[in-house]
Design a protein around this motif. Structure first.
Motif, short mmCIF file in Angstrom:
data_model
loop_
_atom_site.label_atom_id
_atom_site.label_comp_id
_atom_site.label_asym_id
_atom_site.label_seq_id
_atom_site.Cartn_x
_atom_site.Cartn_y
_atom_site.Cartn_z
N GLN A 124 44.71 27.75 42.37
CA GLN A 124 45.46 27.66 41.10
C GLN A 124 45.07 28.79 40.14
O GLN A 124 45.79 29.08 39.21
CB GLN A 124 45.19 26.36 40.34
N SER A 125 43.92 29.39 40.35
CA SER A 125 43.45 30.43 39.42
C SER A 125 44.02 31.78 39.82
O SER A 125 44.19 32.10 40.99
CB SER A 125 41.93 30.51 39.43
N LYS A 126 44.28 32.61 38.80
CA LYS A 126 44.77 33.98 39.02
C LYS A 126 43.66 34.87 39.58
O LYS A 126 43.91 36.03 39.92
CB LYS A 126 45.26 34.56 37.69
N ALA A 127 42.44 34.35 39.61
CA ALA A 127 41.32 35.15 40.13
C ALA A 127 41.03 34.80 41.59
O ALA A 127 40.06 35.30 42.17
CB ALA A 127 40.07 34.89 39.27
N TYR A 128 41.87 33.99 42.18
CA TYR A 128 41.64 33.45 43.53
C TYR A 128 41.46 34.52 44.61
O TYR A 128 42.24 35.46 44.70
CB TYR A 128 42.84 32.57 43.89
N VAL A 129 40.41 34.35 45.38
CA VAL A 129 40.24 35.15 46.60
C VAL A 129 39.90 34.16 47.72
O VAL A 129 38.92 33.41 47.62
CB VAL A 129 39.10 36.19 46.46
N ALA A 130 40.70 34.17 48.76
CA ALA A 130 40.53 33.19 49.84
C ALA A 130 39.30 33.51 50.69
O ALA A 130 38.88 34.68 50.77
CB ALA A 130 41.77 33.18 50.73
N GLN A 184 44.27 49.54 32.54
CA GLN A 184 45.08 48.70 33.43
C GLN A 184 44.28 47.50 33.93
O GLN A 184 44.78 46.38 33.98
CB GLN A 184 45.54 49.57 34.61
N LEU A 185 43.03 47.76 34.28
CA LEU A 185 42.14 46.68 34.74
C LEU A 185 41.94 45.65 33.64
O LEU A 185 42.10 44.43 33.86
CB LEU A 185 40.77 47.27 35.14
N ALA A 186 41.60 46.12 32.43
CA ALA A 186 41.30 45.20 31.32
C ALA A 186 42.54 44.38 30.97
O ALA A 186 42.47 43.17 30.74
CB ALA A 186 40.81 45.99 30.11
N ASN A 188 46.78 27.15 31.84
CA ASN A 188 46.87 26.14 32.90
C ASN A 188 45.60 25.29 32.99
O ASN A 188 45.38 24.60 33.99
CB ASN A 188 47.13 26.82 34.25
N GLY A 189 44.74 25.44 31.98
CA GLY A 189 43.53 24.61 31.91
C GLY A 189 42.50 24.94 32.97
O GLY A 189 41.76 24.07 33.43
N ILE A 190 42.40 26.21 33.35
CA ILE A 190 41.39 26.58 34.36
C ILE A 190 40.60 27.81 33.88
O ILE A 190 41.16 28.71 33.26
CB ILE A 190 42.07 26.83 35.73
N GLU A 191 39.30 27.78 34.12
CA GLU A 191 38.46 28.94 33.79
C GLU A 191 37.77 29.37 35.07
O GLU A 191 37.10 28.57 35.73
CB GLU A 191 37.41 28.55 32.73
N ALA A 192 37.94 30.63 35.45
CA ALA A 192 37.40 31.11 36.72
C ALA A 192 35.89 30.96 36.77
O ALA A 192 35.22 31.00 35.73
CB ALA A 192 37.79 32.57 36.92
N ALA A 193 35.37 30.80 37.98
CA ALA A 193 33.96 30.48 38.18
C ALA A 193 33.02 31.40 37.39
O ALA A 193 32.09 30.94 36.74
CB ALA A 193 33.63 30.59 39.67
N TRP A 194 33.27 32.70 37.44
CA TRP A 194 32.43 33.66 36.70
C TRP A 194 33.27 34.46 35.72
O TRP A 194 33.16 35.68 35.64
CB TRP A 194 31.65 34.55 37.67
N GLN A 195 34.11 33.73 35.00
CA GLN A 195 34.93 34.30 33.93
C GLN A 195 35.52 35.67 34.33
O GLN A 195 36.11 35.80 35.37
CB GLN A 195 34.13 34.41 32.61
N THR A 223 45.26 39.29 30.86
CA THR A 223 46.48 38.50 31.04
C THR A 223 46.23 37.34 31.99
O THR A 223 46.64 36.21 31.74
CB THR A 223 47.61 39.40 31.61
N ASN A 224 45.56 37.63 33.10
CA ASN A 224 45.30 36.58 34.08
C ASN A 224 44.36 35.52 33.55
O ASN A 224 44.52 34.33 33.83
CB ASN A 224 44.75 37.20 35.37
N PHE A 225 43.37 35.95 32.78
CA PHE A 225 42.44 35.00 32.17
C PHE A 225 43.20 34.06 31.22
O PHE A 225 43.00 32.85 31.23
CB PHE A 225 41.35 35.77 31.41
N GLU A 226 44.10 34.66 30.43
CA GLU A 226 44.85 33.86 29.45
C GLU A 226 45.82 32.90 30.16
O GLU A 226 46.02 31.78 29.72
CB GLU A 226 45.59 34.77 28.48
#
Ligand code: UD2
Length: 344
Positions: free
Chosen positions: A241-247, A269-271, A284-291, A276-279
């Protein structure tokens, strides 16, 4: 108007039209026709045409490079052919002599919010000794305690600018908001006069050279804590569900959130993407494991860094030095999280 004047006007008009057609077809658009060429969202930089043009002085004498000998104990080139920088893989004098005439400006950002202000003095003093010495360096300190920023003597060509940011009750938010502030800084302030930027953790000190060998388009640092591990053990964000997902089974290296950089427009571009993905995650009520470190890792997996810095460029003081690490250049200090973070 006399017949002669009419003829002259017609001839002049014809000459003008032919001139314009010639200019357009053979020389490109005339200058007043040109719009600034700018990819949406990407600030331009004056260094792009220069980036891959490495001109050395014919008078410089240096050790002959060998095409058959070199470091074999570590990877020095990634599978996508980006150099991996370790001690013994580059000649600092040669590199400095190539970059010096380019007159580049390097920016560094560092956040010292709340009690983290206590780390700033050592960071700044050691940066004076090791970080791009003899180059033009602008350090941007983001803090909620501008009055507590230490006075550190800086060499000519180097300067520090303090930017006020609000305090926060959550360390996760401080860490994560860095991407947004870096994006804004680049857009509003740095575009016209800075070539490269590095974004660094404040709770760290320089111990050895960090210079022109680290320059590249998009630059990532391999995290010292995981570089010998199988990638299934990397602490990537694993929730789809997170935009930071890596399988599981994906990814190259685990990179540090505490040090990254490159050309201004690449870091922009990176920042922007990480922010955007963090926001979007937050909505969606999710915060990536290591922000933002998780978002950065996802970004770097898709957008491969063009230069990878070995863990020499961000070690951790509590870790004994591994044999392949010839020199520790920058290292995180030992800290008591309970004492310095605003929340547990
Ligand atoms: C790791 C990363 C860090 C970040 C974090 C995830 C390394 C070496 N460190 O470090 O970059 O990705 O995980 O969130 O890769 N800060 C403040 N005030 C605070 C809290 C943080 O100014 O109250 C700033 C400060 O610049 C600090 C940085 O945020 O250096 C990262 O925070 P940290 O050092 O507490 O995070 P840490 O050690 O878990």
């Amino acid at each position: 108007m006399s017949q002669n004047n009419k003829t002259l006007t017609v001839v002049l008009l014809v000459v003008l039209v032919i001139g314009l057609v010639y200019y357009y077809l053979y020389l490109g658009q005339p200058p007043w026709f040109q719009c600034p060429v700018q990819t949406p969202g990407r600030p331009e930089s004056k260094v792009i045409p220069n980036e891959f043009h490495l001109v050395a002085s014919e008078n410089l004498e240096y050790t002959q490079p060998s095409i058959v000998y070199g470091r074999t104990d570590v990877m020095t080139i990634t599978p996508w052919l980006a150099p991996v920088v370790w001690e013994g893989t580059f000649n600092p004098d040669l590199l400095d002599s190539i970059y010096k005439p380019k007159n580049i400006t390097i920016a560094a950002t560092v956040f010292a919010v709340g009690k983290y202000i206590r780390f700033l003095k050592d960071f700044l003093e050691t940066a004076e000794q090791h970080f791009f010495v003899d180059f033009t360096v602008h350090i941007y300190v983001f803090t909620d305690r501008p009055k507590e920023v230490p006075k550190v003597k800086m060499a000519p060509g180097r300067k520090l600018e303090v930017r006020s940011v609000p305090s926060s009750k959550r360390w996760q938010e401080i860490s994560a908001r860095r991407m947004e502030l870096i994006q804004t800084l680049i857009k509003e302030k740095l575009q016209d006069h800075v070539d490269y930027i590095f974004c660094l953790d404040v709770d760290s000190k320089f111990h050895g050279r960090w210079g022109t060998e680290s320059l590249g388009g998009l630059v990532a640092v391999v995290h010292p804590g995981y570089y010998r591990d199988d990638r299934r053990r990397f602490p990537y964000e694993r929730r789809p569900q997170s935009k930071a997902y890596v399988a599981l089974g994906h990814g190259d290296f685990y990179y540090c959130g505490g040090a990254f950089g490159g050309l201004l427009q690449e870091v922009y571009q990176l920042a922007k993407t990480c922010r955007t993905n963090f926001e979007e995650d937050a909505k969606n009520g999710i915060e990536a494991a290591w922000q933002e470190e998780s978002h950065l890792n996802r970004y770097m997996w898709i957008n491969k860094p063009s230069k990878v810095l070995s863990p020499e460029y961000l070690w951790q003081d509590f870790k004994p030095r591994n044999p392949e690490v010839g020199i520790i250049r920058f290292s995180g200090v030992v800290k008591n999280y309970a004492d310095i973070r605003p929340n547990a």
